[in-house]
Write a protein that holds these residues in place. Structure first.
Motif, PDB file in Angstrom:
ATOM      1  N   HIS A 293       0.815  -1.216   0.000  1.00  0.00           N
ATOM      2  CA  HIS A 293       0.000   0.000   0.000  1.00  0.00           C
ATOM      3  C   HIS A 293       0.849   1.268   0.000  1.00  0.00           C
ATOM      4  CE1 HIS A 293      -3.697  -2.203   0.827  1.00  0.00           C
ATOM      5  NE2 HIS A 293      -3.107  -2.822   1.843  1.00  0.00           N
ATOM      6  N   SER A 294       2.170   1.121   0.199  1.00  0.00           N
ATOM      7  CA  SER A 294       3.015   2.296   0.455  1.00  0.00           C
ATOM      8  C   SER A 294       2.970   3.298  -0.702  1.00  0.00           C
ATOM      9  CB  SER A 294       4.455   1.870   0.725  1.00  0.00           C
ATOM     10  OG  SER A 294       5.023   1.297  -0.436  1.00  0.00           O
ATOM     11  N   ARG A 295       3.108   4.566  -0.330  1.00  0.00           N
ATOM     12  CA  ARG A 295       3.141   5.643  -1.316  1.00  0.00           C
ATOM     13  C   ARG A 295       4.006   6.768  -0.765  1.00  0.00           C
ATOM     14  NH1 ARG A 295      -2.215   7.257  -1.755  1.00  0.00           N
ATOM     15  NH2 ARG A 295      -1.848   9.018  -0.355  1.00  0.00           N
ATOM     16  N   ASP A 296       4.910   7.261  -1.592  1.00  0.00           N
ATOM     17  CA  ASP A 296       5.821   8.337  -1.182  1.00  0.00           C
ATOM     18  C   ASP A 296       6.599   7.977   0.081  1.00  0.00           C
ATOM     19  OD1 ASP A 296       4.842   9.886  -3.298  1.00  0.00           O
ATOM     20  OD2 ASP A 296       3.252  10.737  -2.058  1.00  0.00           O
ATOM     21  N   LYS A 305      -4.308  11.858  -0.292  1.00  0.00           N
ATOM     22  CA  LYS A 305      -2.935  12.324  -0.117  1.00  0.00           C
ATOM     23  C   LYS A 305      -2.574  12.262   1.361  1.00  0.00           C
ATOM     24  CE  LYS A 305      -4.169  17.228   0.270  1.00  0.00           C
ATOM     25  NZ  LYS A 305      -3.905  18.586  -0.223  1.00  0.00           N
TER      26      LYS A 305
END
Length: 399
Positions: A293-296, A305
């Motif tokens: 699921h990771s983002r940034d 966001k």
């Protein structure tokens, strides 16, 4: 300056065209045309000719201009420069008419750098903004006394005790800030107000926690593999606070140790010590499941966001009709440590990131009990999972 006074008349002033006209006693009217002009007072001070503006005509009437000119003449008779005296009076007025809301915001700006998340995470300013400034914000800060504070906080003093306490503490900081600005405030006003309000009857309530024997059942129900379920599972397994958990990043994890940066720990900015959290095998499996699921760099991103919010986790428990909230799992862990283990007090408190001992003890103690905490968190994971890690179904898997 001419000694003959009141040479002009209101109708005459209205009829005059462009030019300069003397009313006597140093009062002059300079007209740009028949509709516009300005008043001035001419005088000698220390051998120099000076001119002082008295207002725009017709906004300033002939009678008002004469009153201002007479005040200025009185100053000159005392050997004072009326221009300098007016400037001094204006400075004093600005100094004495600082509004509470302006000083409060200035105090917050000055203090913000010391607060975690610039004061936003802890909503430092909220008690003032909600309960003080709507009533007292437009009052000059030097006029804020114990009576005004008492009347302002009386409606919440016995109903919202913790909020009222924060409001009066913040207000005390604001008054100290005002004093530092050179304003003549009563630094004892908040203490006097508390004496007038009396002891609060409000009952402080701890954040509801799930009893530790019931945690395994709740943990097992978090099996969907969604960001919310995984975040709650890791929160339970580690006993950390919500904020560092929600903002956990991949680079903070080294093997089976998660290092929370100093600035992410509860307290003021500028903290110098990070906090190591030993990760049980179950916790590592949750982190591994969260990576998809990771983002940034964040393991628990929100749908749009940023990262998952604390409210998102709380709402899940609320929808299930539970009184307990995410932060309460720290109490669940602490109670389990007290009732089911022989963990020393210092170790148990360190597991929750609490500082123990006085300044001297902390200065000489160099350990963070990492290995003792590792063993205890493995046992806690065993309790939470019923003796074995539960299978987590990845969100979206099999579709």
């Amino acid at each position: 300056m001419g000694r003959e006074l009141n040479r002009l008349a209101t109708k005459t002033v209205q009829a005059l065209g462009k030019g300069k006209f003397c009313d006597g006693g140093g009062l002059w009217l300079t007209k740009a045309d028949q509709r516009r002009g300005k008043w001035s007072f001419r005088f000698m001070m220390a051998g120099r000719a000076r001119e002082m503006g008295l207002g725009i005509w017709p906004d300033t009437s002939l009678a008002e201009a004469r009153r201002k000119a007479e005040d200025a003449r009185a100053k000159t008779r005392e050997g004072l420069d009326p221009i300098l005296e007016r400037d001094r009076a204006r400075r004093d007025m600005r100094r004495n008419l600082h509004l509470l809301e302006d000083v409060a915001r200035d105090a917050f700006e000055a203090r913000k750098a010391e607060l975690k998340g610039d004061g936003k995470a802890g909503r430092w300013f909220s008690p003032l903004a909600l309960h003080v400034l709507p009533k007292l914000g437009k009052m000059p800060v030097i006029e804020v006394d114990q009576i005004a504070i008492r009347d302002c906080l009386a409606p919440i003093w016995h109903k919202k005790g913790d909020t009222a306490r924060k409001a009066v503490n913040r207000l005390s900081i604001v008054l100290r800030h005002a004093a530092a600005l050179g304003l003549d405030v009563d630094l004892q006003a908040t203490e006097k107000a508390k004496a007038l309000l009396g002891k609060s009857r409000a009952i402080s309530r701890n954040i509801p926690a799930l009893p530790w024997p019931e945690v395994p059942g709740f943990y097992e129900s978090l099996s969907d593999g969604t960001v919310t379920h995984l975040a709650l599972r890791l929160l339970i397994l580690t006993g950390v606070r919500s904020a560092p958990l929600r903002f956990i990043r991949e680079e903070q994890i080294d093997g089976d140790v998660w290092t929370i940066p100093a600035e992410a720990m509860k307290g003021r900015k500028g903290a110098t010590e990070s906090f190591r959290v030993p990760l049980s095998a179950e916790a590592l499996s949750i982190i591994d499941a969260a990576r998809r699921h990771s983002r940034d760099g964040f393991l628990f991103p929100s749908v749009r966001k940023g990262v998952i919010s604390d409210a998102t986790m709380s709402r899940l428990m609320e929808r299930r009709g539970m009184e307990a909230r995410p932060h309460g799992f720290r109490s669940s862990l602490r109670d389990w440590l007290a009732e089911c283990t022989d963990a020393p007090h210092e170790v148990a408190e360190t597991m929750l990131g609490h500082a123990t001992g006085g300044a001297v003890v902390k200065a000489y103690r160099r350990t963070d009990f990492l290995e003792q905490r590792r063993a205890l968190l493995e046992r806690w994971a065993g309790h939470v999972t019923g003796g074995a890690g539960q299978v987590v179904k990845l969100a979206g898997a099999g579709k």
